[in-house]
Design an enzyme around this catalytic site. Sequence first.
Site, PDB file in Angstrom:
ATOM      1  N   CYS A 258      82.926  21.406 -12.271  1.00  0.00           N
ATOM      2  CA  CYS A 258      82.066  21.179 -13.433  1.00  0.00           C
ATOM      3  C   CYS A 258      81.642  22.504 -14.062  1.00  0.00           C
ATOM      4  O   CYS A 258      81.518  23.518 -13.369  1.00  0.00           O
ATOM      5  CB  CYS A 258      80.830  20.378 -13.025  1.00  0.00           C
TER       6      CYS A 258
ATOM      7  N   CYS B  34      83.739  18.054 -16.677  1.00  0.00           N
ATOM      8  CA  CYS B  34      82.400  17.543 -16.392  1.00  0.00           C
ATOM      9  C   CYS B  34      81.379  18.654 -16.586  1.00  0.00           C
ATOM     10  O   CYS B  34      81.723  19.841 -16.621  1.00  0.00           O
ATOM     11  CB  CYS B  34      82.321  16.970 -14.977  1.00  0.00           C
TER      12      CYS B  34
END
Length: 305
Positions: free
Chosen positions: A121, A202
């Site tokens: 992420c 993400c």
Amino acid sequence: MPLQQGSARMRQRTVLLVGIAVLLAALVLAVVLASLLTHGRHEASPKMLKWKDRGTTKNLQEVILGRCYNYITAQHPELGDKDCLKIWESLKDAFIYKNPCNITPEDYQPLMELASHPIPCNKSLFWSKTGDLAHRYTKSNQNFLTLEDTLLGYMADKVSWCGDLTAPGINYESCPKRSECESNPGSVFWKMASKMFAEAACGVVQVMLNGSVEAGAFRSSSIFGSIEVFNLDPDRVSEVHIWLMQDIGGPQSESCSGHSIQRLISILEERNFKIICEDNYRPVQLLQCVHNPGHTDCRLCTNST
């Protein structure tokens, strides 16, 4: 009586021979027709057409395998369970002995599954018309990854491939451009890889665009504009940061308030993303100035007083 029986047997043999001859003629005709029909379907073979793009990279197998082994051993040993030989075979099977204008996403699905890996992420960096700068930045800052920094992108970056309907099944002379046919091996591969890269993003994602492009920094026809932006997951991505970079010494065609950037922001807002846009993001601009330290555009970068 025996003479009549002999004549009857002669007629039977004649009928039988005629029947066999008709059957053989029908078989020959069927083979010829099948050959003609097959030839008609394959008349777009690379052997018959000279495509406009470069052909398959020489020693493609060695290039792909070498990059794969380097990636999973030297760069990302956590991916050491990847099978580079299977990855190469799945890539080869996707295009070898196939018409280079009839490639489908299904052809590449096994490759995508074999080579995919998680993307941390906050690390995904997308780009359009800023490829060299984006890749220089990820090489100097390990906190970000472009598609070309993933295993799939690393193996395929700046190499080409396409098939041929005749032996050896690979065309080393030329391959079709996207303008010649949409479903060529390169276009289908990069579309699938880009879609998968976007789906895996993400946290906070970054987008580096070129504010010196006269036609606009955001283009709906680009890979980012047509595929990646629509495959970002609003449930996984918290923010989209747009870095609008202008070339050192180049025209300042667009800023964050420009028409195409506002169109991109509207698309992202409709999909419920939070957006931040920054003109000439300073860490990237500093990297630009490393290559242009004396340019007037870099005075703000180099002058600390």
